[in-house]
Write a protein that holds these residues in place. Sequence first.
Motif, short mmCIF file in Angstrom:
data_model
loop_
_atom_site.label_atom_id
_atom_site.label_comp_id
_atom_site.label_asym_id
_atom_site.label_seq_id
_atom_site.Cartn_x
_atom_site.Cartn_y
_atom_site.Cartn_z
N UNK A 159 0.84 -1.20 0.00
CA UNK A 159 0.00 0.00 0.00
C UNK A 159 0.87 1.25 0.00
N UNK A 160 0.49 2.23 -0.82
CA UNK A 160 1.21 3.50 -0.92
C UNK A 160 0.20 4.64 -0.83
N UNK A 161 0.69 5.79 -0.44
CA UNK A 161 -0.15 6.97 -0.30
C UNK A 161 0.36 8.07 -1.22
N UNK A 162 -0.55 8.85 -1.76
CA UNK A 162 -0.14 10.01 -2.56
C UNK A 162 -0.82 11.27 -2.01
N UNK A 163 -0.11 12.37 -2.20
CA UNK A 163 -0.64 13.67 -1.77
C UNK A 163 -0.50 14.64 -2.93
N UNK A 164 -1.61 15.30 -3.28
CA UNK A 164 -1.62 16.32 -4.32
C UNK A 164 -1.87 17.67 -3.66
N UNK A 165 -0.99 18.62 -3.93
CA UNK A 165 -1.09 19.95 -3.34
C UNK A 165 -1.29 20.98 -4.45
N UNK A 166 -2.24 21.90 -4.24
CA UNK A 166 -2.53 22.91 -5.28
C UNK A 166 -2.23 24.33 -4.84
N UNK A 167 -1.50 24.51 -3.75
CA UNK A 167 -1.14 25.85 -3.29
C UNK A 167 -2.04 26.37 -2.20
N UNK A 168 -3.28 25.90 -2.15
CA UNK A 168 -4.21 26.33 -1.11
C UNK A 168 -4.63 25.19 -0.19
N UNK A 169 -4.28 23.96 -0.55
CA UNK A 169 -4.64 22.81 0.27
C UNK A 169 -4.02 21.55 -0.30
N UNK A 170 -4.16 20.45 0.42
CA UNK A 170 -3.64 19.18 -0.09
C UNK A 170 -4.70 18.10 0.04
N UNK A 171 -4.58 17.10 -0.83
CA UNK A 171 -5.57 16.04 -0.96
C UNK A 171 -4.81 14.71 -0.98
N UNK A 172 -5.23 13.79 -0.13
CA UNK A 172 -4.50 12.53 0.04
C UNK A 172 -5.34 11.34 -0.40
N UNK A 173 -4.70 10.40 -1.07
CA UNK A 173 -5.35 9.16 -1.46
C UNK A 173 -4.38 8.00 -1.30
N UNK A 174 -4.84 6.81 -1.60
CA UNK A 174 -3.93 5.66 -1.51
C UNK A 174 -4.17 4.72 -2.68
N UNK A 175 -3.13 3.96 -3.02
CA UNK A 175 -3.26 2.93 -4.04
C UNK A 175 -2.45 1.71 -3.63
N UNK A 176 -2.69 0.63 -4.33
CA UNK A 176 -2.06 -0.65 -3.99
C UNK A 176 -1.25 -1.14 -5.17
N UNK A 177 0.02 -1.44 -4.92
CA UNK A 177 0.87 -2.07 -5.93
C UNK A 177 0.70 -3.58 -5.79
N UNK A 178 0.24 -4.21 -6.87
CA UNK A 178 0.01 -5.66 -6.83
C UNK A 178 1.31 -6.40 -7.11
N UNK A 179 1.30 -7.70 -6.89
CA UNK A 179 2.49 -8.52 -7.14
C UNK A 179 2.70 -8.72 -8.63
#
Length: 249
Positions: free
Chosen positions: A229-249
């Motif tokens: 499991x990995x997490x990503x964060x996208x920032x646009x200058x006024x806030x940030x937004x976090x999500x996650x994704x899964x790297x499969x085998x």
Amino acid sequence: MKRSGRILIPVAFLMLTGITGFGQCIPDTVNCKDLNDPGEICPSTLPAATVNVLYDETITVIPPDQAVLGTTPVEIVYIEIDSVKNLPEGIDYFPNASKFYADTAYCIQLAGTPVTPGEYMLSIFVSPFIRYLESIIKGPQVTDSTSVTMTVHWPAGLDPNQSFEFRVIQNVPNPFSDMTRIGFYTPFDNRIDLKVFNILGTLIYQEEVGAPPGEHYFNFNGMELQPGTYFYRITNGTGHYTGKFIKSR
């Protein structure tokens, strides 16, 4: 655009004066002229504005020098700008003087950043101050008898059916084996930063792009990542937004 110089003023409503603020504008005396002495407010149509783009334009006002008290002509000494109604959200008004004397050009600065598109019919509310029985007294508030129109457009290329809010689009595919796309929608020009973290919070990837209004995607190559499991964060200058994704085998 003409503003009638005939203002009916009941004596019972005459009051004392007030003071307003100031704007940084210059009256347009080239295109706005007080022909035949009726008073003038112009232009009738302001330059168009764009959502989320700074706006700064001027309304020129030349007050009339005559009013009617009952059936008696009286002299208008000056007017005061009480308010400008129906402005787009994000726009404010700033008169360049507290008193607008008759037959003299003044201006109202409209400035700010509009946030909602549409066509707006502005109304200018003023209080006239007249010479009456050797005194200067305040008459009842009156409204500009014609209209100044201001239009606010969406930015060029922006789909008006899209929500006017920044948002992140969940990555696809998820889970993924090598490549995945992480999307976002921005309603205006923006700098967007993507960061990817492992489950321990260690930064393993970063990318920054400049994005015009619309929908865009980061193409993330996770081929060399360990499954998990990995997490990503996208920032646009006024806030940030976090999500996650899964790297499969």
